[in-house]
Design a protein around this motif. Structure first.
Motif, mmCIF file in Angstrom:
data_model
loop_
_atom_site.group_PDB
_atom_site.id
_atom_site.type_symbol
_atom_site.label_atom_id
_atom_site.label_comp_id
_atom_site.label_asym_id
_atom_site.label_seq_id
_atom_site.Cartn_x
_atom_site.Cartn_y
_atom_site.Cartn_z
ATOM 1 N N GLN A 7 -1.282 17.866 4.518
ATOM 2 C CA GLN A 7 -1.343 18.269 5.911
ATOM 3 C C GLN A 7 -1.450 19.772 5.986
ATOM 4 O OE1 GLN A 7 2.099 17.292 8.287
ATOM 5 N NE2 GLN A 7 1.056 17.734 10.209
ATOM 6 N N LEU A 26 2.479 14.566 2.236
ATOM 7 C CA LEU A 26 3.163 13.439 2.868
ATOM 8 C C LEU A 26 2.805 12.143 2.157
ATOM 9 C CD1 LEU A 26 2.512 14.330 6.622
ATOM 10 C CD2 LEU A 26 4.695 14.440 5.454
ATOM 11 N N LEU A 50 -6.498 12.296 3.498
ATOM 12 C CA LEU A 50 -6.103 11.346 2.471
ATOM 13 C C LEU A 50 -6.551 11.819 1.095
ATOM 14 C CD1 LEU A 50 -4.853 8.565 1.819
ATOM 15 C CD2 LEU A 50 -7.130 7.589 2.189
ATOM 16 N N PHE A 103 -4.942 6.631 -2.495
ATOM 17 C CA PHE A 103 -4.077 5.546 -2.101
ATOM 18 C C PHE A 103 -4.082 4.457 -3.168
ATOM 19 C CE2 PHE A 103 -7.094 2.327 -0.507
ATOM 20 C CZ PHE A 103 -8.252 3.082 -0.359
ATOM 21 N N PHE A 125 0.222 5.731 -0.006
ATOM 22 C CA PHE A 125 -0.788 6.748 0.273
ATOM 23 C C PHE A 125 -0.210 8.140 0.035
ATOM 24 C CE2 PHE A 125 -3.549 3.912 2.805
ATOM 25 C CZ PHE A 125 -2.663 2.895 3.097
ATOM 26 N N ASN A 174 0.818 -1.214 0.000
ATOM 27 C CA ASN A 174 0.000 0.000 0.000
ATOM 28 C C ASN A 174 0.853 1.265 0.000
ATOM 29 O OD1 ASN A 174 -2.150 -1.725 0.263
ATOM 30 N ND2 ASN A 174 -2.572 -1.235 2.396
ATOM 31 N N GLN A 220 1.822 2.801 9.373
ATOM 32 C CA GLN A 220 2.284 3.411 8.144
ATOM 33 C C GLN A 220 3.681 4.005 8.374
ATOM 34 O OE1 GLN A 220 -1.009 6.093 7.122
ATOM 35 N NE2 GLN A 220 -1.619 4.572 5.619
ATOM 36 N N TYR A 273 -1.114 12.032 1.398
ATOM 37 C CA TYR A 273 -1.883 12.899 2.286
ATOM 38 C C TYR A 273 -1.454 14.346 2.057
ATOM 39 C CZ TYR A 273 -2.751 8.705 5.177
ATOM 40 O OH TYR A 273 -3.129 7.476 5.648
ATOM 41 N N GLY A 275 -9.275 9.022 -2.039
ATOM 42 C CA GLY A 275 -9.385 9.240 -0.617
ATOM 43 C C GLY A 275 -10.504 10.225 -0.322
ATOM 44 N N ASP A 276 -10.272 11.051 0.663
ATOM 45 C CA ASP A 276 -11.306 11.979 1.105
ATOM 46 C C ASP A 276 -11.326 13.293 0.325
ATOM 47 O OD1 ASP A 276 -10.366 10.834 4.338
ATOM 48 O OD2 ASP A 276 -12.126 10.209 3.184
ATOM 49 N N TYR A 331 1.026 8.768 16.565
ATOM 50 C CA TYR A 331 2.239 9.168 15.856
ATOM 51 C C TYR A 331 2.715 10.506 16.418
ATOM 52 C CZ TYR A 331 1.127 5.821 12.098
ATOM 53 O OH TYR A 331 0.866 4.684 11.368
ATOM 54 N N GLY A 363 -6.569 12.191 13.452
ATOM 55 C CA GLY A 363 -7.113 13.351 14.136
ATOM 56 C C GLY A 363 -6.416 14.608 13.654
ATOM 57 N N LEU A 384 -6.115 21.002 10.447
ATOM 58 C CA LEU A 384 -6.921 20.003 9.717
ATOM 59 C C LEU A 384 -6.305 18.613 9.779
ATOM 60 C CD1 LEU A 384 -7.886 22.052 6.525
ATOM 61 C CD2 LEU A 384 -9.248 21.659 8.582
ATOM 62 N N GLY A 385 -5.120 18.497 10.315
ATOM 63 C CA GLY A 385 -4.485 17.186 10.402
ATOM 64 C C GLY A 385 -4.080 16.676 9.032
ATOM 65 N N LEU A 386 -4.058 15.368 8.899
ATOM 66 C CA LEU A 386 -3.723 14.730 7.625
ATOM 67 C C LEU A 386 -5.014 14.302 6.937
ATOM 68 C CD1 LEU A 386 -1.081 14.333 9.392
ATOM 69 C CD2 LEU A 386 -0.637 12.379 7.897
ATOM 70 N N PHE A 431 6.198 6.968 6.943
ATOM 71 C CA PHE A 431 6.053 8.240 6.254
ATOM 72 C C PHE A 431 7.375 8.756 5.690
ATOM 73 C CE2 PHE A 431 1.764 9.744 7.007
ATOM 74 C CZ PHE A 431 1.326 8.850 7.957
#
Lengths: 113, 111
Positions: free
Chosen positions: A37, A90, A45, A48, A33, A31, A102, A35, A58-59, B36, B102, A41-43, A104
């Protein structure tokens, strides 16, 4: 040790340019992916891939495409870069088993002007 | 749909003090959960993970986390924080193929 490398740490592009971000892994992971960042808002996707030539949205796939011609390489393509795509990108990989984490890459900070 | 909530955007602790970072998840089945850490300018590094068994899991750098199914929580703890722990921390839940993160908690450590 798994090594995930990304083609650039910093990139500056102009609006409308086609942008390629490349990710290479050396552990034969199934796999891969992509992302983005953003602060607060975080990570999130983007896309993938669980096999060569396979991809899943992804989203937040709008404005992006991907390519996986070889198992170790996963490319993110911005067909026509826009300023709202300025972000940290990322790449991550994992062996395809949900029990495993995962791994990174260091990230590419893309600025679109 | 799976989701993760980290209610604290920013936390400041004194060096040597204890730390707890909160994480709540939503997932239909038994979750695979991860914490993480991201140091400035770096990618993410795994601190610890839970997928079955003992609900208290130990990780690297002296961190631990406790899975509480009844509260849908997976809080991260450290008994004594070091200045080098200043970083951003992300909780994540893994579904069949996707991982949902998150929004992160940024930890500041003061002398």
């Amino acid at each position: 040790d798994v090594k995930v490398t990304q083609s650039s740490r910093y990139l500056v592009k102009r609006t409308g340019e086609k942008v390629f971000l490349e990710c290479v892994q050396d552990m034969d992971h199934e796999n891969m992916f992509w992302y983005r960042q953003d602060p607060g808002l975080g990570l999130r996707l983007i896309y993938f891939s669980y096999d060569v030539k396979m991809k899943e949205k992804g989203d937040i796939p709008e404005g992006y495409s991907v390519s996986r011609e070889k198992k170790e390489r996963f490319s993110l393509i911005l067909e026509s870069a826009s300023t709202n795509q300025t972000s940290m990108y990322l790449c991550a990989t994992d062996p395809g088993d949900s029990r495993y984490e995962q791994y990174f890459g260091p990230g590419t900070r893309l600025t679109v002007t | 749909a799976q989701s993760v909530t980290q209610p604290d955007i920013h936390i400041t602790v004194s060096e040597g003090a204890s730390l707890e970072l909160r994480c709540n998840y939503s997932y239909g089945a038994t979750p695979y959960l991860f914490w993480y850490v991201q140091s400035p300018g770096q990618g993410l590094q795994l601190l610890l993970k839970y997928f079955s068994g003992d609900t208290l899991v130990q990780g690297i750098k002296g961190f631990e986390a406790e899975f509480k199914r009844s509260q849908s929580s997976f809080n991260l703890r450290k008994p004594s924080v070091h200045w080098s722990d200043a970083a951003e921390y992300f909780c994540a839940v893994r579904g069949y193929q996707k991982v949902t993160f998150g929004t992160g908690t940024k930890l500041q450590v003061i002398p």
